[in-house]
Design a protein around this motif. Structure first.
Motif, short mmCIF file in Angstrom:
data_model
loop_
_atom_site.label_atom_id
_atom_site.label_comp_id
_atom_site.label_asym_id
_atom_site.label_seq_id
_atom_site.Cartn_x
_atom_site.Cartn_y
_atom_site.Cartn_z
N GLU A 163 0.83 -10.58 3.35
CA GLU A 163 0.88 -9.41 3.75
C GLU A 163 -0.67 -9.07 4.18
OE1 GLU A 163 3.29 -6.99 3.64
OE2 GLU A 163 4.88 -8.29 2.67
N THR A 196 -1.82 -7.90 -1.84
CA THR A 196 -0.82 -7.81 -2.91
C THR A 196 -1.06 -8.66 -4.23
OG1 THR A 196 0.48 -9.70 -1.92
CG2 THR A 196 0.79 -7.52 -0.97
N ARG A 251 -6.89 -7.21 -6.07
CA ARG A 251 -5.31 -6.97 -6.25
C ARG A 251 -5.17 -5.54 -6.59
NH1 ARG A 251 -2.10 -8.93 -11.43
NH2 ARG A 251 -3.50 -7.58 -12.99
N SER A 252 -6.28 -4.95 -6.95
CA SER A 252 -6.30 -3.33 -7.30
C SER A 252 -8.01 -2.87 -7.48
CB SER A 252 -5.53 -3.19 -8.94
OG SER A 252 -6.31 -3.76 -9.81
N ASP A 279 -2.86 -0.23 -6.96
CA ASP A 279 -2.52 -1.37 -6.16
C ASP A 279 -2.45 -1.32 -4.55
OD1 ASP A 279 0.29 -0.38 -5.68
OD2 ASP A 279 1.12 -1.80 -7.17
N TYR A 280 -2.03 -2.66 -4.05
CA TYR A 280 -1.84 -2.54 -2.64
C TYR A 280 -0.99 -1.46 -2.02
CZ TYR A 280 -0.62 -5.05 1.69
OH TYR A 280 -0.59 -5.08 3.22
N ASP A 281 0.38 -1.24 -2.49
CA ASP A 281 1.10 -0.20 -2.21
C ASP A 281 0.29 1.32 -2.27
OD1 ASP A 281 2.98 -1.96 -1.67
OD2 ASP A 281 4.06 -1.66 -3.71
N PHE A 282 -0.40 1.37 -3.13
CA PHE A 282 -1.14 2.86 -3.10
C PHE A 282 -2.23 2.79 -1.83
CE2 PHE A 282 -5.09 5.03 -4.17
CZ PHE A 282 -4.29 6.54 -4.52
N LYS A 311 -2.17 1.22 0.81
CA LYS A 311 -1.55 1.07 2.07
C LYS A 311 -1.17 2.28 2.90
CE LYS A 311 2.12 -1.79 4.54
NZ LYS A 311 3.06 -2.67 4.48
N LYS A 312 -0.50 3.21 1.92
CA LYS A 312 -0.38 4.54 2.49
C LYS A 312 -1.29 5.11 3.36
CE LYS A 312 1.15 9.13 0.76
NZ LYS A 312 1.14 9.70 2.13
N GLU A 328 -3.14 0.42 10.63
CA GLU A 328 -2.49 -0.78 11.24
C GLU A 328 -3.27 -1.31 12.35
OE1 GLU A 328 1.38 -3.67 11.23
OE2 GLU A 328 1.50 -1.58 11.10
N ARG A 355 -7.73 7.81 1.23
CA ARG A 355 -7.65 6.70 -0.04
C ARG A 355 -9.15 6.13 -0.09
NH1 ARG A 355 -3.04 8.53 -2.30
NH2 ARG A 355 -1.19 7.53 -1.43
#
Length: 168
Positions: A21, A48, A81-82, A87-90, A92-93, A97, A108
């Motif tokens: 990713e 990730t 990784r955090s 984490d990544y998903d948090f 990425k919001k 890109e 963020r």
């Protein structure tokens, strides 16, 4: 292409760093991306858990544990990784890109600085982010109205009641 993005992309290629990713650019390089300040010498990324596990296996002696946030340090890269166990998903919001990376959203990025605001360097970054918001999002009409009563605000500790301005 933004100079920061091209520098990060060049460094990823020169270190042969590949991920399943796209990594998320955070830290000082993100501050520079948003034109708030120059970055330091390191490049901070969020990846990730899957990508972290692969990197940690490839570079076991370069792992870093910062209060439970796990990362790998490879030359100028700090790859996490955090951050604060987020984490990544948090992160990425709402990230911006690019072809090979994401750039952390300004909101963020603010959060990453709040998490470590006990450190002077990051408190200064919070001031820079506040200035960024004011410069970019201030309603200029409201700002101009407020400037008309600046002397009243100073005399009355910022609060004027009932339209009783004392601008003399």
């Amino acid at each position: 292409m933004n100079n920061v993005v091209s520098r990060v992309n060049e460094m990823l290629v020169s270190h042969d760093l590949l991920f399943s990713e796209k990594p998320i650019l955070i830290g000082g390089m993100a501050m520079e991306y948003y034109e708030m300040r120059q970055s330091g010498g390191d490049i901070d990324l969020i990846i990730t858990d899957t990508d972290y596990q692969a990197l940690a296996q490839k570079y076991p002696d370069q792992r870093k544990d910062l209060y439970g946030d796990l990362g790998v340090v490879i030359d100028e890269f700090e790859i996490w990784r955090s951050i604060a166990h987020l984490d990544y998903d948090f992160f990425k919001k709402d990230a911006i890109e690019d072809e090979n990376i994401f750039i952390i959203s300004i909101d963020r990025l603010l959060w990453t600085r709040v998490c470590v605001m006990g450190v002077e360097k990051y408190r200064k970054d919070l001031d820079l982010i506040k200035e960024y918001y004011y410069k970019k999002y201030t309603n200029q009409k409201y700002h101009q109205e407020a400037l008309l009563h600046e002397k009243s605000y100073e005399k009355m500790n910022g609060a004027v009641y009932g339209g009783e301005y004392d601008d003399l």
